[in-house]
Enzyme design. Sequence first.
Site, PDB file in Angstrom:
ATOM      1  N   HIS A 122      -1.480   0.479  -9.718  1.00  0.00           N
ATOM      2  CA  HIS A 122      -2.227  -0.574  -8.947  1.00  0.00           C
ATOM      3  C   HIS A 122      -2.818  -1.656  -9.663  1.00  0.00           C
ATOM      4  CE1 HIS A 122      -3.974  -0.926  -4.692  1.00  0.00           C
ATOM      5  NE2 HIS A 122      -3.823  -1.897  -5.138  1.00  0.00           N
ATOM      6  N   GLU A 165      -4.609   7.518  -4.716  1.00  0.00           N
ATOM      7  CA  GLU A 165      -4.563   7.001  -6.102  1.00  0.00           C
ATOM      8  C   GLU A 165      -6.004   7.257  -6.666  1.00  0.00           C
ATOM      9  OE1 GLU A 165      -4.220   2.674  -5.469  1.00  0.00           O
ATOM     10  OE2 GLU A 165      -2.217   2.742  -4.861  1.00  0.00           O
ATOM     11  N   ARG A 181       0.882  -1.177   0.109  1.00  0.00           N
ATOM     12  CA  ARG A 181      -0.157  -0.186   0.092  1.00  0.00           C
ATOM     13  C   ARG A 181       0.985   1.318   0.020  1.00  0.00           C
ATOM     14  NH1 ARG A 181      -3.603  -2.669  -1.686  1.00  0.00           N
ATOM     15  NH2 ARG A 181      -5.667  -2.961  -0.482  1.00  0.00           N
TER      16      ARG A 181
END
Length: 328
Positions: A290, A271, A242
């Site tokens: 991601h 994000e 993360r």
Amino acid sequence: MKRKKVLVFRELPEDQLARLQAAHEVTVANPRIAEQRSAFEAALPEAQGLIGSSFPVDEALLARASKLEVISSVSVGVDNYAPAALHARGILLCHTPGVLDETVADTVFALLMATSRRVVELSSLVREGRWSKNIGEDLFGHDVHGKTLGLLGFGRIGQAIARRAALGFGMPVLFHARHAVDLAAHAPELLGRATHTPLDELLSRADIVVAMLPLSDSTRGMIDARVFGRMKPGAIFINGGRGATVQEPALLAALDQGTLRAAGLDVFATEPLPLDSPLRTHPRVTPLPHIGSATHETRHAMAELAVTNLLKALAGERPLAVYDTAFA
Ligand SMILES: NC(=O)C1=CN([C@@H]2O[C@H](COP(=O)(O)OP(=O)(O)OC[C@H]3O[C@@H](n4cnc5c(N)ncnc54)[C@H](OP(=O)(O)O)[C@@H]3O)[C@@H](O)[C@H]2O)C=CC1
Ligand SMILES: O=CC(=O)O
């Protein structure tokens, strides 16, 4: 069984949506899409089940979801949810551990190879018509095989990364986690190849440091200037866990001061990555949007597990993967 109200807050594959629709009254509304936000808001107070990912279901939202029985996340990470509030209200939290481990490990390895061998940078040279002679030492990469890997986090995915490194690339693996890991019982193939190592020692010995940590109170901002400062000069840093486990200004400083040779990042504190983030265009950063688990096969397996979890929970049965909010 009585049909219940389910709110799907991120798109699901058709066959998995159909499984839900066969059993329950389903509203699909992704609150990250402006045109769907009001449908989400309208469905939330009646929803007994929520399923989706990549959207924070915080205490304020939960307060408006007065009939909620279960949240089924299409992710293994559960940092988008408010565990204490869920526990206090007896709302189940389900997630998708296990089915994505190998795929995420593949992604992390792709970043590790790309950064070490400068794959993106050198591919751009060809694409942009700048390959006019054999490349010289200034553009050489560094070997991956045989280098020492330092893993921050040695859970399901960390161990899948360690298998690739140790068994495929002959890399000694050092790992850091708070609790002891019984390798003989859980990863016998890594016996003698992976070693539980105090953090500072790991940082000083690893050529490549990979973070595969969940985001929690104990890991938020954990990878800071001190941690980067303890790394070997010229180390490579990869984050597949993360973004907010890393203090991004400290990461940038480590890159700019030359402590780090390169960084490969699948995750960011914010994000999608803001356009003005220096990490987006930094010459020694390989950023990905991601995509750790983003293959057709694995995203389908995650959706299937998440739907099964939700159906079981709404039927009063034990879901396959419940996250224990009591100890979060
Ligand atoms: N980029 C992507 O697309 C993806 C990212 N992820 C992220 O990866 C995370 C890890 O997934 P998974 O391997 O399944 O999780 P696991 O729970 O299996 O493993 C987590 C590991 O982190 C360690 N850990 C947790 N807190 C700390 C701490 N404070 N200090 C040191 N080590 C710590 C744990 O050990 P211990 O408790 O002993 O400390 C354990 O080894 C997910 O939570 C998610 O956030 C997951 C999938 C895809
Ligand atoms: O980041 C992805 C997850 O499954 O967690």
